[in-house]
Design a protein around this motif. Structure first.
Motif, mmCIF file in Angstrom:
data_model
loop_
_atom_site.group_PDB
_atom_site.id
_atom_site.type_symbol
_atom_site.label_atom_id
_atom_site.label_comp_id
_atom_site.label_asym_id
_atom_site.label_seq_id
_atom_site.Cartn_x
_atom_site.Cartn_y
_atom_site.Cartn_z
ATOM 1 N N TYR A 125 33.921 -55.821 112.113
ATOM 2 C CA TYR A 125 34.199 -56.237 113.784
ATOM 3 C C TYR A 125 34.986 -57.428 113.453
ATOM 4 N N SER A 126 34.319 -58.259 112.872
ATOM 5 C CA SER A 126 34.627 -59.644 112.730
ATOM 6 C C SER A 126 36.167 -59.885 112.105
ATOM 7 N N SER A 127 36.411 -59.058 111.096
ATOM 8 C CA SER A 127 37.714 -59.102 110.431
ATOM 9 C C SER A 127 38.839 -58.524 111.273
ATOM 10 N N SER A 128 38.529 -57.849 111.944
ATOM 11 C CA SER A 128 39.479 -57.083 113.061
ATOM 12 C C SER A 128 39.889 -58.123 114.072
ATOM 13 N N ARG A 129 39.089 -58.914 114.557
ATOM 14 C CA ARG A 129 39.260 -59.726 115.517
ATOM 15 C C ARG A 129 40.121 -61.077 114.966
ATOM 16 N N LEU A 130 39.997 -61.259 113.820
ATOM 17 C CA LEU A 130 40.576 -62.661 112.788
ATOM 18 C C LEU A 130 41.928 -61.842 112.547
ATOM 19 N N TRP A 165 42.270 -51.132 112.279
ATOM 20 C CA TRP A 165 42.543 -49.954 110.931
ATOM 21 C C TRP A 165 43.282 -50.509 109.832
ATOM 22 N N THR A 166 43.995 -51.629 110.149
ATOM 23 C CA THR A 166 44.522 -52.302 109.133
ATOM 24 C C THR A 166 43.656 -52.924 108.184
ATOM 25 N N VAL A 167 42.609 -53.539 108.538
ATOM 26 C CA VAL A 167 41.460 -53.883 107.967
ATOM 27 C C VAL A 167 40.779 -52.796 107.177
ATOM 28 N N VAL A 168 40.614 -51.694 107.881
ATOM 29 C CA VAL A 168 39.689 -50.700 107.465
ATOM 30 C C VAL A 168 40.236 -50.106 105.947
ATOM 31 N N THR A 169 41.621 -49.841 106.075
ATOM 32 C CA THR A 169 42.385 -49.495 105.175
ATOM 33 C C THR A 169 42.695 -50.209 103.979
ATOM 34 N N ILE A 170 42.729 -51.568 104.071
ATOM 35 C CA ILE A 170 42.850 -52.352 103.110
ATOM 36 C C ILE A 170 41.524 -52.499 102.408
ATOM 37 N N VAL A 171 40.221 -52.611 103.066
ATOM 38 C CA VAL A 171 38.994 -52.600 102.569
ATOM 39 C C VAL A 171 38.503 -51.573 101.841
ATOM 40 N N ALA A 172 38.957 -50.146 102.402
ATOM 41 C CA ALA A 172 38.663 -48.834 101.903
ATOM 42 C C ALA A 172 39.270 -48.875 100.281
ATOM 43 N N LEU A 173 40.601 -49.251 100.306
ATOM 44 C CA LEU A 173 41.099 -49.064 99.130
ATOM 45 C C LEU A 173 40.661 -50.296 97.975
#
Length: 458
Positions: free
Chosen positions: A319-324, A352-360
């Protein structure tokens, strides 16, 4: 070329007004607790007692909490004065100038995304262990990061848990907070059950000697456990979505740190009273202590508590990453398309940019050598926010009717110096890796961010 140009608070308040303001002080406290209390509460009190501080580890946690509380108060004043998304990144842009804000944002990207990726692999390991206990085992190729020599290609569980967390956050802030609050209550209940049961098995003789490594051991222990308290800063990232931020932001930031400190100290007192500190240098000291007193059922319950603890960390930091990322896109330092707010009043593209990068990262990359970079990013932000109180107080255009750090300017200066000291305790490899990361960040800023910045358009 003016790299120290400053953004105005009014511009941020205008851009962030599209967010729904739904978060209460209690929501912010559970958000902070979700991030601060993870699996470390079941491990650090035992290992630090055994190797560094003895039963005096309780004092180590107290000292570390006091140092962290200085930075927490500085964050609380900033969050009261600048109730905008982006935390230290936005504070840096307004107070120090764009280049400092960018570097702080770049450090926080490293902190948040690495932390989420690292925790996702830890969650995967715990979950796979749980599956193995009931006789289910994933194919080896799907159990760890990409390493063909060992027959592993992707950590499937790590990828899936990050995607699940992203889906929950995408449902909206109310749904995210509802799930987070429930899981934090469960986590706290499990910790309190351990403390409550353990109290009946304390042997006062186990506290002797209380400081076997002398007070220097307690101080060394404080530096070792200091990092357990990092995480309350994610609360500041939510400022744009908070009802009455002048009251609720300080409550969330300082309150979550206080609760975490009491729980860490409670576990330390009980654990070192149950078992002689010399026996606690094991992988999972709390589970060891419970098996020692023949309460294995509670040790199994702690495994579930560890999974819940890591899940809430994933939730709050995603959540915090997406706001950053939204904030950096809002300012044009990252592509502006990332900062789009949808009809649900959510920055879904940033999420979803954050989720994609972190999942990879969690699925394909071994993060063992990079985990300490999380501490560097956090401490750098703490340092800037602490010293930033000095110019903040002088800004007549930024009124603050909420919390203010007491004993100004002494406490902000002490906080900043303490954080710089902690940076010096990090390994040489961590500092070199951080230097490389910032060099990349500077190149990106000078070639893209500076020219596409919203301030440049003015």
């Amino acid at each position: 070329m003016n790299i120290f140009r400053k953004e105005s608070l009014d511009a941020y308040l205008g851009a962030d007004r599209r967010f729904a303001k739904t978060l209460s002080g209690l929501n912010l406290m559970t958000l902070g607790i979700a991030t601060i209390i993870g699996t470390g509460i079941f491990i650090l009190p035992g290992t630090v007692a055994a190797t560094t501080a003895g039963p005096g580890v309780t004092l180590s946690f107290l000292l570390a909490a006091i140092v962290c509380s200085l930075a927490a108060m500085c964050y609380a004043e900033f969050a009261s004065s600048l109730p905008v998304a982006g935390s230290a990144y936005s504070y840096g842009n307004v107070i120090f100038g764009e280049i400092i804000g960018w570097l702080l944002g770049w450090a926080l990207i490293l902190e948040y995304m690495l932390a989420v990726a690292a925790v996702s692999t830890g969650w995967s390991a715990y979950f796979q262990s749980l599956l193995a206990s009931v006789g289910f085992k994933l194919p080896t190729a799907l159990t760890a990061s990409y390493n063909p020599a060992h027959g592993t290609y992707i950590n499937l569980i790590a990828v899936l848990i990050v995607v699940l967390v992203g889906w929950i956050v995408a449902k909206g802030i109310r749904e995210t907070m509802r799930i987070n609050n429930i899981m934090v209550v469960l986590k706290l209940a499990i910790i309190l059950v351990f403390i409550g049961v353990g109290l009946f098995f304390i042997k006062p003789a186990n506290y002797q000697p209380f400081m076997p490594y002398h007070f220097s051991g307690v101080l060394k222990g404080a530096t070792a456990v200091f990092f357990a308290f990092l995480g309350f800063d994610v609360v500041a990232a939510s400022s744009a979505e908070v009802k009455n931020p002048q009251r609720n932001m300080p409550l969330g930031i300082i309150g979550s740190l206080l609760v975490a400190a009491l729980l860490y100290m409670g576990v330390s007192i009980v654990l070192t009273g149950m078992v002689k500190y010399t026996h606690l240098d094991v992988a999972n000291p709390v589970a060891f202590a419970l098996n020692y007193i023949h309460h294995g059922w509670l040790a199994d319950l702690l495994s579930i508590g560890a999974l819940i603890g890591m899940f809430t960390m994933l939730l709050s930091m995603t959540y915090s990453s997406s706001r950053l990322v939204y904030s950096m896109g809002r300012d044009g330092l990252l592509p502006k398309a990332i900062a789009k707010i949808d009809h649900q009043q959510q920055p879904h593209r940033a999420l979803w940019t954050v989720v994609t990068i972190v999942a990879l990262m969690g699925g394909l990359v071994s993060l063992d050598q990079l985990a300490n970079l999380v501490n560097f990013g956090t401490l750098l932000a703490f340092t800037a926010v602490s010293f930033g109180i000095l110019p903040l107080r002088k800004r007549q255009d930024i009124p603050n009717r909420g919390f203010k750090v007491p004993l100004y300017p002494v406490l902000p200066i002490i906080s900043g110096l303490a954080c710089l000291t902690m940076i010096c305790f990090l390994s040489k490899e961590t500092l070199i890796a951080a230097g490389i990361w910032f060099a990349i960040g500077l190149i990106l800023y000078l070639t893209y961010g500076y020219h596409h910045s919203r301030l440049n358009q003015k």
